[in-house]
Scaffold this active site. Structure first.
Site, PDB file in Angstrom:
ATOM      1  N   PRO A   9       0.790  -1.230   0.000  1.00 41.82           N
ATOM      2  CA  PRO A   9       0.000   0.000   0.000  1.00 41.82           C
ATOM      3  C   PRO A   9       0.823   1.281   0.000  1.00 41.82           C
ATOM      4  CG  PRO A   9      -0.119  -1.108   2.130  1.00 41.82           C
ATOM      5  CD  PRO A   9       0.521  -2.063   1.174  1.00 41.82           C
ATOM      6  N   ASN A  10       0.325   2.220  -0.772  1.00 37.71           N
ATOM      7  CA  ASN A  10       0.865   3.587  -0.878  1.00 37.71           C
ATOM      8  C   ASN A  10       2.163   3.683  -1.677  1.00 37.71           C
ATOM      9  OD1 ASN A  10      -1.252   4.755   0.783  1.00 37.71           O
ATOM     10  ND2 ASN A  10      -0.282   3.699   2.492  1.00 37.71           N
ATOM     11  N   ARG A  17       4.931  10.910  -2.546  1.00 39.22           N
ATOM     12  CA  ARG A  17       4.666  10.631  -1.133  1.00 39.22           C
ATOM     13  C   ARG A  17       5.910  10.888  -0.275  1.00 39.22           C
ATOM     14  NH1 ARG A  17       4.713   4.500   1.239  1.00 39.22           N
ATOM     15  NH2 ARG A  17       4.018   5.049   3.326  1.00 39.22           N
ATOM     16  N   TYR A  22      11.064   8.885   1.034  1.00 37.32           N
ATOM     17  CA  TYR A  22      11.026   7.874  -0.028  1.00 37.32           C
ATOM     18  C   TYR A  22      11.606   8.342  -1.361  1.00 37.32           C
ATOM     19  CZ  TYR A  22       7.914   5.626   3.338  1.00 37.32           C
ATOM     20  OH  TYR A  22       7.406   5.044   4.475  1.00 37.32           O
ATOM     21  N   ASN A  71       7.991  -5.664  -0.884  1.00 35.09           N
ATOM     22  CA  ASN A  71       7.864  -4.548   0.035  1.00 35.09           C
ATOM     23  C   ASN A  71       6.385  -4.470   0.393  1.00 35.09           C
ATOM     24  OD1 ASN A  71       7.796  -2.214   1.492  1.00 35.09           O
ATOM     25  ND2 ASN A  71       9.006  -0.997   0.039  1.00 35.09           N
ATOM     26  N   ALA A  74       3.127  -0.889   4.801  1.00 31.59           N
ATOM     27  CA  ALA A  74       2.553  -0.890   6.157  1.00 31.59           C
ATOM     28  C   ALA A  74       2.083  -2.273   6.595  1.00 31.59           C
ATOM     29  CB  ALA A  74       1.401   0.106   6.217  1.00 31.59           C
ATOM     30  N   HIS A  77       4.019  -4.623   9.053  1.00 30.22           N
ATOM     31  CA  HIS A  77       3.972  -4.495  10.508  1.00 30.22           C
ATOM     32  C   HIS A  77       2.681  -5.039  11.112  1.00 30.22           C
ATOM     33  CE1 HIS A  77       7.214  -1.925   9.300  1.00 30.22           C
ATOM     34  NE2 HIS A  77       6.402  -1.028   8.760  1.00 30.22           N
ATOM     35  N   ASP A  84       1.753 -15.738   6.660  1.00 28.97           N
ATOM     36  CA  ASP A  84       1.293 -17.123   6.447  1.00 28.97           C
ATOM     37  C   ASP A  84       1.384 -17.510   4.975  1.00 28.97           C
ATOM     38  OD1 ASP A  84       0.785 -17.577   9.110  1.00 28.97           O
ATOM     39  OD2 ASP A  84      -1.408 -17.475   8.946  1.00 28.97           O
ATOM     40  N   GLU A  95      12.554  -9.658   1.670  1.00 27.59           N
ATOM     41  CA  GLU A  95      11.823  -8.485   2.163  1.00 27.59           C
ATOM     42  C   GLU A  95      12.645  -7.226   1.895  1.00 27.59           C
ATOM     43  OE1 GLU A  95      11.162  -8.674   6.391  1.00 27.59           O
ATOM     44  OE2 GLU A  95      10.307  -6.644   6.474  1.00 27.59           O
ATOM     45  N   HIS A  97      12.709  -2.803   2.132  1.00 30.23           N
ATOM     46  CA  HIS A  97      12.147  -1.504   2.513  1.00 30.23           C
ATOM     47  C   HIS A  97      13.053  -0.404   1.993  1.00 30.23           C
ATOM     48  CE1 HIS A  97       9.161  -3.392   4.982  1.00 30.23           C
ATOM     49  NE2 HIS A  97      10.111  -4.166   5.467  1.00 30.23           N
ATOM     50  N   ARG A 104      13.118   4.376  12.504  1.00 30.79           N
ATOM     51  CA  ARG A 104      11.870   5.135  12.514  1.00 30.79           C
ATOM     52  C   ARG A 104      11.026   4.743  13.734  1.00 30.79           C
ATOM     53  NH1 ARG A 104       9.289   4.800   6.709  1.00 30.79           N
ATOM     54  NH2 ARG A 104       8.108   6.571   7.555  1.00 30.79           N
TER      55      ARG A 104
HETATM   56  C1  DQA Z   1       8.248   0.992   3.848  1.00 30.31           C
HETATM   57  C2  DQA Z   1       8.339   1.197   5.363  1.00 30.31           C
HETATM   58  C3  DQA Z   1       6.989   0.975   6.010  1.00 30.31           C
HETATM   59  O1  DQA Z   1       7.076   1.174   7.413  1.00 30.31           O
HETATM   60  C4  DQA Z   1       5.976   1.959   5.453  1.00 30.31           C
HETATM   61  O2  DQA Z   1       4.698   1.691   5.999  1.00 30.31           O
HETATM   62  C5  DQA Z   1       5.934   1.987   3.977  1.00 30.31           C
HETATM   63  C6  DQA Z   1       7.181   1.880   3.227  1.00 30.31           C
HETATM   64  C7  DQA Z   1       9.585   1.319   3.155  1.00 30.31           C
HETATM   65  O3  DQA Z   1       9.749   0.872   2.026  1.00 30.31           O
HETATM   66  O4  DQA Z   1      10.429   2.015   3.719  1.00 30.31           O
HETATM   67  O5  DQA Z   1       4.884   2.207   3.375  1.00 30.31           O
HETATM   68  O6  DQA Z   1       7.953  -0.370   3.598  1.00 30.31           O
END
Ligand code: DQA
Length: 138
Positions: A9-10, A17, A22, A71, A74, A77, A84, A95, A97, A104
């Site tokens: 998401p996002n 953003r 980012y 990635n 959110a 977390h 699963d 994974e 980020h 953070r």
């Molecule tokens: C993120 C870190 C996450 O905590 C956050 O919610 C994101 C982006 C990152 O790529 O740094 O949306 O996954």
């Protein structure tokens, strides 16, 4: 080598953003750079803001692709369901980020992905994706 980047998401808003966290580049532009850098990698891409769609995609590619670069944003977390799904498939997941989540807020220190991932790359900006691809090539 068939890999897929799955963004949560996002991350469709990259470039607009919180650029101080980012960066200014859109993911589509960065993907073009990545594809140019790794011409021998068959690189798919999927983004969704919806948890169930991310799980569906993980299940769909999880027995065919050589690797998933995830990635989960959110959902990293919060999502027992994505954790699963990773446990249920055969394809290894790295994974990723963009930001250093450990530098953070406290709630970003928890990950439901890390315990079931092959490895984790974080904090290198968009280059985290590049490093994750490289991890499948060594
Ligand atoms: C993120 C870190 C996450 O905590 C956050 O919610 C994101 C982006 C990152 O790529 O740094 O949306 O996954």
């Amino acid at each position: 080598m068939k890999l897929i980047i799955i963004n949560g998401p996002n991350l469709n808003l990259l470039g607009k953003r919180e650029p101080e966290v980012y960066g200014n580049e859109t993911f589509e532009d960065y993907l073009t750079t990545l594809k140019g850098k790794f011409p021998d990698v068959d690189l798919d891409y999927f983004q969704s803001n919806i948890e169930g769609e991310l799980i569906d995609k993980i299940q769909e590619v999880g027995f065919s692709h050589d690797g998933i670069i995830l990635n989960a944003a959110a959902y990293t977390h919060t999502s027992v369901g994505i954790g699963d799904a990773i446990k249920a498939i055969e394809t290894p997941v790295v994974e990723v980020h963009i930001s250093n989540t450990f530098a953070r807020e406290e709630f970003r220190h928890q990950s439901y992905i890390s315990p079931v991932a092959k490895g984790v790359v974080l904090g290198f900006g968009l280059q985290s994706y590049d490093l994750a691809i490289q991890s499948f090539l060594i």
